[in-house]
Structure formats: C-alpha cells, structure tokens
Motif scaffolding. Structure first.
Motif, PDB file in Angstrom:
ATOM      1  N   ILE A  40      84.415  44.678  20.518  1.00  0.00           N
ATOM      2  CA  ILE A  40      85.496  44.923  19.545  1.00  0.00           C
ATOM      3  C   ILE A  40      86.622  43.887  19.604  1.00  0.00           C
ATOM      4  CG2 ILE A  40      87.159  46.623  18.697  1.00  0.00           C
ATOM      5  CD1 ILE A  40      85.595  48.769  20.073  1.00  0.00           C
ATOM      6  N   ASN A  42      80.932  46.366  14.611  1.00  0.00           N
ATOM      7  CA  ASN A  42      79.810  46.064  13.715  1.00  0.00           C
ATOM      8  C   ASN A  42      80.343  45.781  12.309  1.00  0.00           C
ATOM      9  OD1 ASN A  42      77.130  48.166  12.395  1.00  0.00           O
ATOM     10  ND2 ASN A  42      77.118  45.976  12.689  1.00  0.00           N
ATOM     11  N   VAL A  55      91.410  49.355  18.357  1.00  0.00           N
ATOM     12  CA  VAL A  55      91.269  49.370  19.814  1.00  0.00           C
ATOM     13  C   VAL A  55      92.237  50.381  20.426  1.00  0.00           C
ATOM     14  CG1 VAL A  55      91.620  48.003  21.916  1.00  0.00           C
ATOM     15  CG2 VAL A  55      90.379  47.008  19.983  1.00  0.00           C
ATOM     16  N   HIS A  67      81.890  48.745  10.432  1.00  0.00           N
ATOM     17  CA  HIS A  67      82.117  49.893  11.298  1.00  0.00           C
ATOM     18  C   HIS A  67      82.879  49.376  12.504  1.00  0.00           C
ATOM     19  CE1 HIS A  67      79.207  51.213   8.488  1.00  0.00           C
ATOM     20  NE2 HIS A  67      78.197  50.618   9.080  1.00  0.00           N
ATOM     21  N   GLY A  72      84.944  50.412  14.692  1.00  0.00           N
ATOM     22  CA  GLY A  72      85.000  51.104  15.986  1.00  0.00           C
ATOM     23  C   GLY A  72      83.847  50.732  16.887  1.00  0.00           C
ATOM     24  N   ASP A  73      82.766  50.235  16.287  1.00  0.00           N
ATOM     25  CA  ASP A  73      81.623  49.764  17.072  1.00  0.00           C
ATOM     26  C   ASP A  73      81.563  48.244  17.154  1.00  0.00           C
ATOM     27  OD1 ASP A  73      80.510  52.403  17.365  1.00  0.00           O
ATOM     28  OD2 ASP A  73      79.814  52.266  15.299  1.00  0.00           O
ATOM     29  N   LEU A  98      91.114  53.962  19.922  1.00  0.00           N
ATOM     30  CA  LEU A  98      90.043  54.306  20.859  1.00  0.00           C
ATOM     31  C   LEU A  98      90.592  54.480  22.271  1.00  0.00           C
ATOM     32  CD1 LEU A  98      87.219  51.891  19.591  1.00  0.00           C
ATOM     33  CD2 LEU A  98      87.418  54.339  19.157  1.00  0.00           C
TER      34      LEU A  98
END
Lengths: 437, 437
Positions: B325, B356, B217, B351, B353-354, B220
């Motif tokens: 997230i 997921n 987080v 994944h 960052g998504d 990003l």
C-alpha cells in the motif's frame, strides 16, 4: 531433542526418535549447502523450530539430520505502513511481538506455545485468535523454502509482499501446513495488524454445552467481531479452579475477549450479554486492565498444567478435532459420555468460534491398558468428527499419529494427489519422511 | 462463445479463439464422463463459467472441447448456523445472494461482473469487499474437481466443511487460482457472512493521490473494519461525472463503505472523517438508505462504461497490478505520467485497501499503433509493480497475456515447480492448455 519436546501418547510415538546428527545453520546459504550434502548422501532432513508441535512432527523416524533453525532468529524487513514483516525461522511469535512492541502492530496468531513462526506456518497453526484474525493460512504472504535438492524457492517470488495476488499457483499455501515434508522454511513474510485500542475479557458459565455453543453461533450471526471465544467444560473448569485457586462455576463456560474502541466494545459487550443471558448464561465479570485480563486468561492458558495436576505424575496428550459449529454440542456430549464410560480423564477446551476443540488427555504412560484406551478413544473421537463432516485435526497437523485418519478424511484420490505432489518435490523422500503421508 | 465475452487487447489475443465443440454437462458424472472421452482422445478441455474473465482464460488456443457449466446451477447444502453453502459451477454470485436473501447471510466477494462462483475460485477473484472479507483464497472451504483423467477429487475430502483444518496438504488452495489448468471445478463450498445491520457509504475527494492513500493507510492502522475503500483518479471521476450526470470534484477520490451496527458505524465514520480531514479531504456526503447508496456506488460500478464513453466506438481493457500500500502513490503518479506521455486514455480505479488498482485502457482496436502503445504501457506498468515488490496481477489472473510477466515475478525455480505440479496432475497438458505457464 526428543526429550525437550512434549511427548505424545499415540501408541508407537511415546519413544523419543533422535536424529543421527543435529546442525544449527545460521543462514539460508548454510541450510541450502547442508541440504545439498544430505541430498547427495540420501540423508533424511528433519526441520526443527521449537519442538512444541503435538503430533510428533520432529521425530526422526528414519534417522538423518535434524536442522535446528533457532540460530536464524532475525526479524527482517518490517514495513509498518504495509502491515507486513519478514522473519527468519528461529523467531518465535512472542519474540516478534516483543520486537513490534513500539510500532502499534502485532501478529495475532497464538497457538498457546511460544512456537517459531515458520514452525507455525509448517503446521498451519492457529489458536485462540483465529476466529477474528484467521490461521497461518490467511496470514503468510510469502515463504523462502529450501527444497530437498538444496535449491532455494520463494513461493511468491523473491521479496514480493502484495496483500493479495492471482499470479500463478498458490505455492505459499502448498507449503503452509506441509509439516516439513516438502522443504525447510527459511523465511516467512507475515501480515500484521494494528493493536486494538482496547481489549476486554470476560467469563460466562452456562447450564449446558448446547447453551454455550448456541450463544457462540448467535454472537457470530450478530456480526460481533469477537477476538476470542473459548469453551471449557465442567471438568476443565474444576481443574482450573483447583490449579489456580479460583472459584468459577463448575459448568460449561465461555472465556470471551473483545477488541476495539471504547464505543465499539460497549456495543459488542451489550449485544453479547443479551445473547448469553437469553441462553441462561451467568452474569459477566469484566476485566479491562491488562492485569485483571491476564489473571483471567491465565486460567485458560494454564489449562494444560491444570489438567496435568489432576493426576500428579501422569503425562498429558492434547487431541484436536474440528467440526461445523452447529455440530459441536452433539460431538462434545458424545465425547464426554465416551470419556466417562472408558474411565478416562480428558477435560475439554476449545476454540469454539471455529468449531475446534481439544481433550487434554491425562494418563499414566506406564499403564499399557490406559495408554491403549486413550489411543482408542482419540481414534473414536477423530472418526466422530469425520462422521460429522469435520476434520481429524483443526490445528495440530497430521504428523505421525494421524496418517491413517487423514486417509479416511480425504479419501484415496486426494491421498494419491498428495503423494504425487510430494514425489514431484521430493522424489527421494528425504524431507521429514514418515510424516503426513 | 468468444464473441460473448469481453475481448482483450494483449497483442495476439484480440482474436476470438473458438473451441471445436461446446458441451453443456448437467452433473459431475457427465463432466467426468466427458473428461474421460477427452482424455482418451487427447482433446484439450476448456472450462467456461460466465466468460467474464479479463485475461483470455477461456480462449481455446489449442481448440478442443469447451465445458460450459452454466446448466449446473443448483445451490446445494446451505448450512445457516455454520455459515457455509455448497454451489454448483453455474451459480453466479448474484444468484447465490438472491438465494440467500431471507437467511440474513451473504457471500461478499464481488469482482464487479456477475461471475460464476467456481469461475471466481478458478481465477482467485476478489474485488471491492476484499479489504474486509478476503478474496476467494480465504473463502473457499472445499472444492469438487474433475481432473484431466476424469477422476473426481474432493480437495478437503467429500462433504467436509470445518472452518479450519490442518489435515494434509492444502489442495483447496492449489486449485483456487489454477485457472482451469489443473481440473474442472464442479462444486465449491464457500464461507458465508452475516448481513451487516447497517451500511453507510460516502465519497471524499483529495488534493493529491498521496493524501488519498495516506488516509487509507491511517484508516487501516486505526483498525477501522472498513468494508470498501475504492480509489478513483481525476480522469476516472471526470468520466463518471460525464457518464452518470454527476458533479463530483474532478480530483483523486475515495469511495468508502462501512458495515456494522449504528453505534459502530457512528464511530467508524467519526474516526475516518478525522483522518480524511487531516489529509485535506473534502467533507463527506453520507448515504445510508439503499437507494442513495446504490446511486453512489453506481458511479463506481459504471466506471467501465464511463471509461468507454470517453471515446465512443473504442474498446476497453482493464489492467491489474497490486503493490504494498505505501508504494501506491509512487506507482500511480508514475503511471499517470506514463499515460500522458504516451497519449493513452486510462482512467484509474482501484481497491486501494489492498494496494490493487486498474487502468481502464480505452483504445481503438483498429489503430495498430495505439494497440501497440497500450500493450507496451501495460507491460511497463506490470514491471513497475514488480520493481516495487508487487505482483503483475492482484485479481485478474495470468491467463494468456501475463505468462511472461509471471516468469519475471516468481523466477525460474518457482515456474519450474509450477510446471512440475501441472505435469503431475495433467501429464498430457489437456486442461486449459496455454494458460498461466
């Protein structure tokens, strides 16, 4: 309402098309209840955000009820760690960014006008930052929509906000760009971005349109994550100089903006300078502090008024086409020739990183011959874009004026599919009738 | 065909569902002619790319005709300056990138398998690079589609390839993710990207899931344009160590990749190191040359086989959920507890960052009790994601197994709208029947 929005010049749409009634619902429940009444009485519904659209999307061509959504103006459910927020339809992009001020986040899509975010979703808006941050298509995660029969749809499921999903048909992007013809958007969940550490802007003039566009392609090829790359032609620069008392060179010009950290900016700028110099571009004059940057971008943002000031007392109409980037020099040169030959005033400004540009047509609405010439010019321009594998509208939408062009663009089968989708969701043709199709 | 694809464990779908006939058309004209025959005789049509989908999307549950598209494998119309290319449905992502090798361009969407690009469009695929480059939703500009009646639709108009458009309903993104239920994709026009000057990769282990996700987080939020940020849990790391003879710490781990120029990478890396260190992350071991990077990512890419090797003779099934997230630590911790309590083997990779992630469920298909426990576990996991405003599938699609979950996710009205859209485009329910809805 009609009088409060920019008028357009597309032949029959100069006229204001007022609705029979205006309602100001305060909640989705009220929108739904009102839609049910309209449905029962077969009254057209025309959603209204800020009325800043440019293709007559809010004209009530069949009368009916205008749903002004400005009283639904709450920002809901901000999730800072997840980079998302949900807004009611009356929230404008500036209001949202003002709300976000202290969070380190922002919503970057910027169509120029301080439009409502749901209106921007409805027209698939974009603007100067799209080259870096995408358009509304890429930045809407979920929508709440009141359908023609008054039922309330959540396109991705109520309250859902994953950054990506493969769950079922992409209803969200069916409604983004539907221009109010499939339902009234009553809530949008949007992606947010971290505010960049630093921003620097610059202006660079070029010997030719080709040199400016070549520079753009090379900047993109070099992987520079450029935030804005805006093209203004010589006529536009002249207008800006006159209007804002500036002294930029009167030649094809790029306005550029870079977002990032100090080191990253340094590098982006160095590479970009190399590229522009290689294409005969002028030296850069840098603006880093907010005030100088503001002055620089004011020239670009005032383009509309600068164009209008070229002919006091006249009206303006902004065209909108988009082509593959490599074909921009060709279409811009052809278009400038067309303008000259037809004695029209139409300075050019564009989001060149996306291949999207506008002619800001300045015309005397009381001169039917000029109105006619502008009308014919804009059709020729759109057809020129179509002949180059482009689109008749990159970001303004179809509205009233580009329905025939849309048919040429996508062909009879795609139009038939769109009509069938429309009939499926709005069998009585009550939602913003007469638009798009 | 069934035997060549990965089998799945969702209750009734262990069985191979062979079609009655397989056809290998060589052109859109042949696809159209065959579809017309199927339409006339009311035969189901099942499009088939590489069969690498994970939700049983190519099972011929009602028999019919399998359209294998692998013989339509030409790359068409590469436009280097415009960053776009058009491909036939048999072209895989690796074949495209190999074709692009000398152009300085690449197509970054990478779901792991060497899937066909039209298959990836059909399932709205994404993968490790989506955090930087988006999913198929953001990277398809136009599609050629053979509809159920054999007519040939161009979703954005024939040959059109502007980078953005507001012209009419977004038909392209109605077909992206439609899993073959609305038509056969016979051509896709895709966005391309410049190959980054440099790429560096690293591995960093953390004391807890929370620390790894907090780092993500913060990376990003800092605006680091990270290209890949993959999470592997302790069980997954242990499996990778054993399978590939590695000696990574057996703890929550991030695999990271940065794309850019030397200076930009330097900075991205410095900031990321600060962030991970602040969250108790281990020191980085950097890999810059292609070979060392290849070794590093091999561990991640071999995760499937590493998981399988945990229990020789067993089968694997990859789950797929996606949540906002900030809710990842919560759902991952809960899910690991669930796995332990139910004596299941399910290393986690995602994944991050998504938001997921996947559990790579390893199970004995001949043990009905374990099959049942895995089935119940995956349903609980999906419902856990739904309870956290997430989705039951971030990138694998709905296929056969997640139809009931899709109903819970989007609710009865959205399902009704999807059914109406399906009925509008495929009134006889011939296109890949039994999937999604």
């Amino acid at each position: 309402i009609g009088s409060r929005r920019r008028e357009t010049c597309r032949g029959d749409t100069w006229d204001c098309r007022p609705p029979d009634v205006v309602v100001w619902p305060r909640s989705v429940e009220e929108v739904s209840a009102l839609a049910k009444i309209c449905h029962r009485h077969r009254l057209p519904i025309v959603p209204f955000g800020t009325g800043t659209g440019l293709e007559g999307g809010v004209g009530a061509v069949k009368g009916g009820v205008c749903f002004s959504l400005r009283k639904m103006d709450r920002v809901l459910d901000l999730h800072q760690e997840d980079f998302d927020v949900t807004v009611e339809p009356g929230v404008t992009r500036k209001a949202l960014n003002s709300y976000l001020r202290d969070t380190g986040l922002w919503f970057p899509v910027d169509p120029g006008a301080d439009a409502s975010l749901c209106g921007m979703a409805a027209t698939s808006a974009s603007g100067t930052n799209a080259v870096r941050y995408g358009t509304m298509r890429e930045n809407v995660l979920n929508l709440e929509v009141v359908l023609a029969d008054g039922t309330v749809l959540h396109t991705a499921g109520e309250g859902r906000r994953p950054r990506k999903t493969s769950a079922g048909y992409n209803l969200t992007n069916l409604f983004v760009g539907s221009e109010g013809t499939l339902g009234v958007l009553t809530k949008a969940t949007l992606r947010l971005y971290g505010i960049p550490e630093l921003m620097v802007s610059t202006v660079c003039s070029f010997p030719s349109v080709q040199a400016a566009v070549d520079s753009t392609v090379q900047v993109l090829q070099a992987g520079i994550p450029i935030a804005r790359i805006e093209f203004l032609d010589d006529v536009m620069m002249d207008a800006c100089n006159r209007f804002s008392g500036l002294s930029y060179a009167v030649s094809p010009t790029l306005f550029l903006e870079f977002h990032g950290s100090e080191k990253s900016l340094e590098e982006q700028v160095t590479i970009t300078e190399d590229i522009t110099r290689g294409n005969g571009g002028s030296d850069f004059s840098w603006a880093q502090d907010a005030e100088t940057r503001g002055q620089l971008w004011k020239a670009r943002h005032d383009a509309w008024y600068a164009a209008l000031a070229l002919r006091p007392g006249c009206k303006a109409y902004a065209t909108d086409v988009c082509v593959p980037i490599s074909l921009l020099p060709h279409i811009i040169v052809e278009t400038k020739k067309d303008l000259t030959e037809n004695r029209l005033t139409g300075p050019i400004a564009g989001h060149v990183g996306d291949g999207n540009f506008h002619c800001l047509m300045v015309l005397d609405p009381d001169d039917p011959d000029e109105v006619q010439r502008v009308h014919q010019f804009t059709e020729r321009l759109a057809r020129r874009a179509l002949s180059l594998n482009g689109t008749c509208t990159g970001e303004h939408g179809v509205g009233l004026g580009k329905r025939a062009l849309l048919q040429e663009e996508v062909g009879p089968l795609a139009i038939d599919v769109m009509r069938r989708l429309k009939a499926t969701l709005d069998p009585e043709n009550l939602m913003n009738p007469g638009k798009i199709l």
